[in-house]
Design a protein around this motif. Structure first.
Motif, short mmCIF file in Angstrom:
data_model
loop_
_atom_site.label_atom_id
_atom_site.label_comp_id
_atom_site.label_asym_id
_atom_site.label_seq_id
_atom_site.Cartn_x
_atom_site.Cartn_y
_atom_site.Cartn_z
N LEU A 32 0.84 -1.20 0.00
CA LEU A 32 0.00 0.00 0.00
C LEU A 32 0.87 1.25 0.00
O LEU A 32 0.64 2.17 -0.78
N CYS A 33 1.88 1.28 0.85
CA CYS A 33 2.74 2.46 0.94
C CYS A 33 3.52 2.70 -0.34
O CYS A 33 3.80 3.85 -0.68
N ASP A 34 3.83 1.64 -1.07
CA ASP A 34 4.53 1.79 -2.34
C ASP A 34 3.65 2.44 -3.42
O ASP A 34 4.16 2.85 -4.47
N LEU A 35 2.34 2.56 -3.16
CA LEU A 35 1.46 3.26 -4.09
C LEU A 35 1.63 4.77 -4.01
O LEU A 35 1.13 5.50 -4.86
N PHE A 36 2.33 5.25 -2.98
CA PHE A 36 2.51 6.68 -2.72
C PHE A 36 3.93 7.13 -3.07
O PHE A 36 4.88 6.36 -2.92
N THR A 37 4.07 8.38 -3.46
CA THR A 37 5.40 8.96 -3.63
C THR A 37 6.01 9.16 -2.24
O THR A 37 5.31 9.12 -1.23
N GLU A 38 7.31 9.38 -2.20
CA GLU A 38 8.00 9.59 -0.92
C GLU A 38 7.39 10.74 -0.12
O GLU A 38 7.26 10.67 1.09
N GLY A 39 7.03 11.82 -0.79
CA GLY A 39 6.52 13.00 -0.09
C GLY A 39 5.00 13.13 -0.09
O GLY A 39 4.47 14.20 0.24
#
Length: 154
Positions: A32-39
């Motif tokens: 799930l977190c990999d669906l988001f950009t770092e920022g």
């Protein structure tokens, strides 16, 4: 940009809300977190989580006794250009918080925990589309859930 490119971007972005729903419901939090950009910012109805690591920390803190199902629909993607898009997705969330970690095949419920929508910002970096921002607005809530939600946000 031609129509085929626009449709490809729409498809890539429309996959993200569905993946988010599946990953959160099956506790696949790192994916799930990999669906988001770092920022990226994930704004949970007025409670912002800033950055992928803050999102990861929050997700991994979710109670193991909580079972959810997020049904997403009415996904509208509006392509801004070759690397940016925005979107709206309706969500209906079902939630059960058990008193123990005993496995359950069937869970009683009184209807949705809430219904609302996500406002999403998508960005393409190195050929991969991700959420740059995701804001949830809870529109309808069961009265008991409404009281709990208000306590959390205080």
């Amino acid at each position: 940009m031609n129509l085929a490119q626009r449709r490809a971007i729409e498809a890539e972005c429309a996959r993200l809300p569905t993946a988010y729903a599946v990953f959160i419901d099956f506790r696949r939090f790192d994916e799930l977190c990999d669906l988001f950009t770092e920022g990226a910012v994930l704004n949970l109805d007025g409670w912002p989580l800033e950055g992928r690591e803050a999102i990861r920390t929050y997700m991994h803190s979710r109670p193991k006794t909580r079972t959810t199902r997020h049904a997403v629909s009415n996904i509208l993607i509006e392509v801004q250009d070759e690397t940016r898009a925005i979107g709206t997705t309706y969500v209906t969330s079902y939630r059960f918080d058990a008193a123990d970690e005993k496995p359950r095949n069937r869970i009683p419920f009184d209807g949705p925990f809430f219904m609302g929508n996500y406002q999403d910002e998508y960005i393409c970096q190195d050929g991969v589309w991700r959420f740059a921002g995701r804001k949830i607005d809870a529109v309808f809530m069961r009265p008991a859930a409404y009281d709990v939600w208000n306590e959390i946000l205080r």
